[in-house]
Scaffold this active site. Structure first.
Site, PDB file in Angstrom:
ATOM      1  N   SER A 103       0.829  -1.203   0.000  1.00 56.88           N
ATOM      2  CA  SER A 103       0.000   0.000   0.000  1.00 56.88           C
ATOM      3  C   SER A 103       0.867   1.259   0.000  1.00 56.88           C
ATOM      4  O   SER A 103       1.631   1.480  -0.925  1.00 56.88           O
ATOM      5  CB  SER A 103      -0.958  -0.053   1.197  1.00 56.88           C
ATOM      6  OG  SER A 103      -2.021   0.856   1.048  1.00 56.88           O
ATOM      7  N   HIS A 256      -7.372  -6.051   0.244  1.00 56.90           N
ATOM      8  CA  HIS A 256      -6.221  -5.143   0.252  1.00 56.90           C
ATOM      9  C   HIS A 256      -5.095  -5.620   1.158  1.00 56.90           C
ATOM     10  O   HIS A 256      -3.933  -5.349   0.894  1.00 56.90           O
ATOM     11  CB  HIS A 256      -6.684  -3.752   0.705  1.00 56.90           C
ATOM     12  CG  HIS A 256      -5.592  -2.731   0.735  1.00 56.90           C
ATOM     13  ND1 HIS A 256      -4.949  -2.298  -0.409  1.00 56.90           N
ATOM     14  CD2 HIS A 256      -5.019  -2.065   1.770  1.00 56.90           C
ATOM     15  CE1 HIS A 256      -4.039  -1.393  -0.090  1.00 56.90           C
ATOM     16  NE2 HIS A 256      -4.061  -1.239   1.226  1.00 56.90           N
TER      17      HIS A 256
END
Length: 289
Positions: A103, A256
């Site tokens: 991320s 994610h």
């Protein structure tokens, strides 16, 4: 292999950087792990036991997150954080390494690669963020208000740890008390983190642009969850198009938080990638069940 971890903090660029170091074997390649926004090295706890079978592994808490410093005077731009990571590694006599960025850690990784392409042998971006602008001048001005940091704290408290975790995983059954406590603990200890987040808002620069990305020749493995709601697959596809020496792998039934959701699969992908990274990757996408 059982983890035998050295932990500590080093002062770099007027900020304390917390680290966890697994294995110190000069014959093995070194992996540097950089976590995402509002996270810490805790997010790699399921992946590291796999990686230490083949690599030296060093995980960092990027300022102001986790157990690293939260000094309001530090410059929290991704470019400056990347510079501090380089200086930290130089202090540990780590010259060449491969980098894993999850991320926001992917954004920092790309900044690091652009500024020090000679240091990074390979890059693995796990749902790496990209193509974000800086914040508006109005938002930056608002961040100077005396109670702005309390507003950030209130927003995070209202959104709640459960809601945030459900947003980053595909299967909510993965959420347990260990995960809840691991992600919320750094935000309960001191108010300094919220003040630093206000500074981070002001310091954030524009992400690397297409022409800058196309100049990065480092072999890059891009791993994405098909159901990522935070950094959607579209970003991975754009990065794959702009990074000339990249491969994109898409994991099915995954959100994610890749290091938590599919650690064994990611380890196998990394192992395979680092064994074949010298190959010329074509424009292709793989999907893994």
């Amino acid at each position: 292999m059982e983890r035998q971890t050295i932990i500590g903090r080093e002062r770099v660029d007027n900020i304390d950087i917390y680290f966890e170091y697994d294995r110190m074997d000069d014959s093995l390649p070194t992996l540097v792990l950089l976590h995402g926004f509002l996270s810490s090295s805790f997010s790699f706890r399921k992946l590291v036991p796999h990686l230490i079978k083949e690599f030296n592994v060093i995980s960092l808490d990027l300022p102001p997150f986790g157990q690293s410093g939260k000094d309001y005077r530090y410059t929290y731009s991704f470019r400056n954080i990347a510079k501090s990571v380089v200086r930290f590694l130089a202090g540990k006599n780590i010259g060449k390494f491969s980098i894993i960025g999850h991320s926001m850690g992917g954004q920092v990784s790309l900044q690091l690669i652009q500024s020090h392409p000679d240091l990074v042998e390979h890059a693995i971006l796990l749902a790496g963020s990209g193509y974000q602008p800086s914040y508006s001048e109005k938002m930056k001005l608002v961040s100077y208000l005396p109670f702005f940091s309390f507003g950030i704290k209130g927003y995070l408290q209202r959104s709640g740890i459960e809601k945030n975790l459900k947003n980053v995983v595909h299967d909510p059954a993965l959420i347990d008390d260990e995960m809840r406590q691991g992600y919320i603990r750094p935000f309960m200890e001191k108010h300094d983190i919220f003040r630093a987040l206000g500074r981070m808002l002001r310091d954030k620069e524009v992400d690397l642009l297409k022409d800058e990305l196309r100049d990065i020749l480092t072999p890059c493995l891009l791993v994405w969850g098909r159901h990522d709601r935070v950094v959607p697959l579209e970003i991975g596809q754009r990065l794959h198009g702009d990074l000339p020496n990249s491969e994109l792998v898409v994991l099915e039934d995954t959100g994610h938080l890749l290091p938590e959701e599919k650690p064994a699969e990611i380890y196998q992908l990394i192992k395979q990638f680092l064994g074949t990274a010298a190959l010329d990757f074509g424009p292709k996408e793989h999907a893994h069940e």
